[in-house]
Every structure is written in structure tokens, then in C-alpha cells.
Scaffold this active site. Sequence first.
Site, PDB file in Angstrom:
ATOM      1  CB  CYS A  69       3.062  -6.631  -2.290  1.00 30.32           C
ATOM      2  SG  CYS A  69       2.626  -7.797  -0.972  1.00 30.32           S
ATOM      3  CB  CYS A 109       0.768   2.928  12.752  1.00 29.24           C
ATOM      4  SG  CYS A 109      -0.843   3.738  12.876  1.00 29.24           S
TER       5      CYS A 109
END
Length: 441
Positions: A69, A109
Site C-alpha cells: 500500500c 481499536c
Amino acid sequence: MDLLNTLVDKGLRREPPTRDEALAVLATSDDDVLDVVAAAGRVRRHWFGRRVKLNYLVNLKSGLCPEDCSYCSQRLGSTAGILKYTWLKPEQASQAAAAGLAGGAKRVCLVASGRGPTDRDVARVSDTIKAIKEENEGVEVCACLGLLSDGQAERLRDAGADAYNHNLNTSEGTYEQITTTHTYADRVDTVRKAHGAGLSACSGLIAGMGESDADLVDVVFALRELDPDSVPVNFLIPFEGTPLAKEWNLTPQRCLRILAMVRFVCPDAEVRIAGGREVHLRTLQPLALHLANSLFLGDYLTSEGQAGKADLEMIADAGFEVEGTGEVTLPPHRVTAGGCGTSPAAASSADRASSSSSSSSTEPVCGPGAPAAGDGSSAGPGCGPCGGHGGTTGQDAPAVPAARTAPPAADEAGSTGAPKARTDLVAVRRRGAGTDVAPNA
């Protein structure tokens, strides 16, 4: 009726704008940015009042990712000077989470670098979820572990996970320019797996990677089609040592227009200001609270964030309040549709809120079941924020002034005299680089 008043009316009805209307928001001039914020702010307050949900990241495993990415400092071949470490133990992760929860965070998270988890990884993260929930009553836990295989979402749900994050990041048409080791379809499949397992889906985008306005609209309409409860909006942090290190394309005004467009397209979803807000919004961060109802507290995956105390002061000074653990994030119609945060106390709060909401609980939620308008419908690994990257109705609010659109060629790069990104005003701060600081300290 002018553009902004039309978009407000649609947002209050959960009706999507057309693609042309979404593009027109991005094309408004800097002179009209406050009008755009005021309009989208009416929609935000209608569904979420003045509450701001705080989220806290725990980076379970950092660096050494096999995916390519282009935006990510943890990518294959990255030379960015970031922290690199293998899996945190459950007790270490729970201790790290406690710091954010003490600062007012409602959701933790849990993020790990990599293409996707093995079954052993899922077991490890399941133990971490249980450890955090045992120590912190009422906390929400979102996992972000990359591409999911069959059955893994269900295992995370059974371990106590409330949500799963997997961002689309950019449009399907430009995805291959950003990543080649997996596909856009892979990402969509993982979001659907999470949704299908009964997890609250969290999926968003990264702005500032050189995409066009049409690309931004494409990905946001694709997200609407997937119908996530949470939509994180990241602004690219151009890390040295990554292919996008020179992509400084954003101004604070551009960021506000992007957030407003997302709010209009996904009016009743949790819109979260994620990675890069400190770098690109800078002193205009308080204005973004009128558009988004959620943000990350503290540091990101591999870059430093704003000090938590400064975030809390900003929220209070802007006239907003931190959402408590007993409050429901989502509007009542989303809660009854299976959204996150449906504890008995939360459900009771939702029932009370439904009596004051102007929306009918029988209306479809934002997403595939929502009413179409014109051409507004769109068919529809690496996770977490880039950097490693309801309420009052507002029915009596005054009419919003009409917005003027800038010439089509005037974009964020300043090709026709528009303000350029001020790279001299900011510096990317790598979290813990060159120090012995503990992970996520």
C-alpha cells in the site's frame, strides 16, 4: 432552492445527494467554506447532537507488512523510521487501552499490520479483547487485522468484538495505482464478512493521495452502498520512505469540504476524523467537529497525534461534549437495525431519543435500502487510520446561504491560483522513532 439547502433537506430525510451535488460540494470556493460547514453541521446535529465519540488506537503489531500500500509507512519496502515490533501480549494491550479510556475514549481499536490474520492470530486477538473487556465495563472494541477469511469475523464476534474496521481507502477505478498485492474487491469482501457476522462495520477512505474529485465521490458512494456504521476519513500523512512522500495536496479548506461531502452522503453514519487531521486541518480542527461526530484520541499507528488534553480542550471550547459510555452513538433507527452500542442502558437511551427525533424508525437506514435520488446511487488490507498509517433536530435553524462554485480547473493544487498546501507549516512526527519509548506509550 440553492444547493446547500437542498442537501440539508435531503440529509434530514436520509436521502442521498446526487453525484453532481456531491461534486458541487467539493467544487465550492474557499470563500464559501463556512457556509458549507454550517449546512453540513445542521445534518450532523440533527442525528448526533453535539456529542463527540472518542476512539483510541492500540497498535498490536507494527511494521514489516508484506502488502505494498503506497500510503503506508509499514508497507513492504518502506524505509520510514517507525517502531517495529511483533504482537503485544493481552495484558500489554489492555494496559495501553487503559490510557485512552482514562482520557475519555469509548472505543478501543485493535490494529495489526499484515495482509490478514491467521487463525492463531484471531485466537491471540480474541484473548486481548476479553482482557480489555474484563478490565473495562462498557468499552467498545473494534478489530482491524486486514483481510478476513471465512469464519474469522464470527470468532471475533464471539470473543466480544463489537466492530471490525477495513477501509476502502480510494475508488475502485484508481485502486491499482495505490496497491497491487490485493484488490479493491478483497476489501469489499472483508467489509461484507464483518457485516454478515453481525459486527458493526467500520470502513472509510484516505484523501490526499492525488485522487480527483470524481474518485472521492466514487469511494464515498461505494461506502454508502456498503452501509458501514462508522466512516473514518483519513487525510494522507506523507511519510518519507513511502511512494507518496511528496503528495502534499490538501489545504484545511479542502479537508472541510471533503468532510462535508461525506456527511451529506452518509448523514446518519458515524463520521470520524481520523489520521492526518493535525497535519492538514491544523487550526481549523474545531470547525471539523461541526461535520464529524467522532475522532481518534492520542497517537495513530506510526505517527504522533495531538495531545489528548488539547483534544479535550478543543472539544469543550468548540461547544461540544464527549460522548459517555452510557450513550448510544448511532441514531435509533440504526441501533434497531443492529448497529453498535445496543447495551440495555444504551437501548433505553435510544428509545428516549427516538421520541424526539423527526425521523421515522420505519425508514431505511443509510445504504442500499435508502431511497435513491437521481444518479446518486453507486454500485458498490491495511487498516486503521492513515498514519501508518440522535440529537437535536435543528428544524428551526436559519436557511443556509447559497454557495458559489469555483471554476472547474481550480483544484487543491492551486493550478489556477487556489491556495496550495503549506508544507512549511507542518512536520510528520514518527511515533517513538529513535527512542526507547514503549509501544503506544
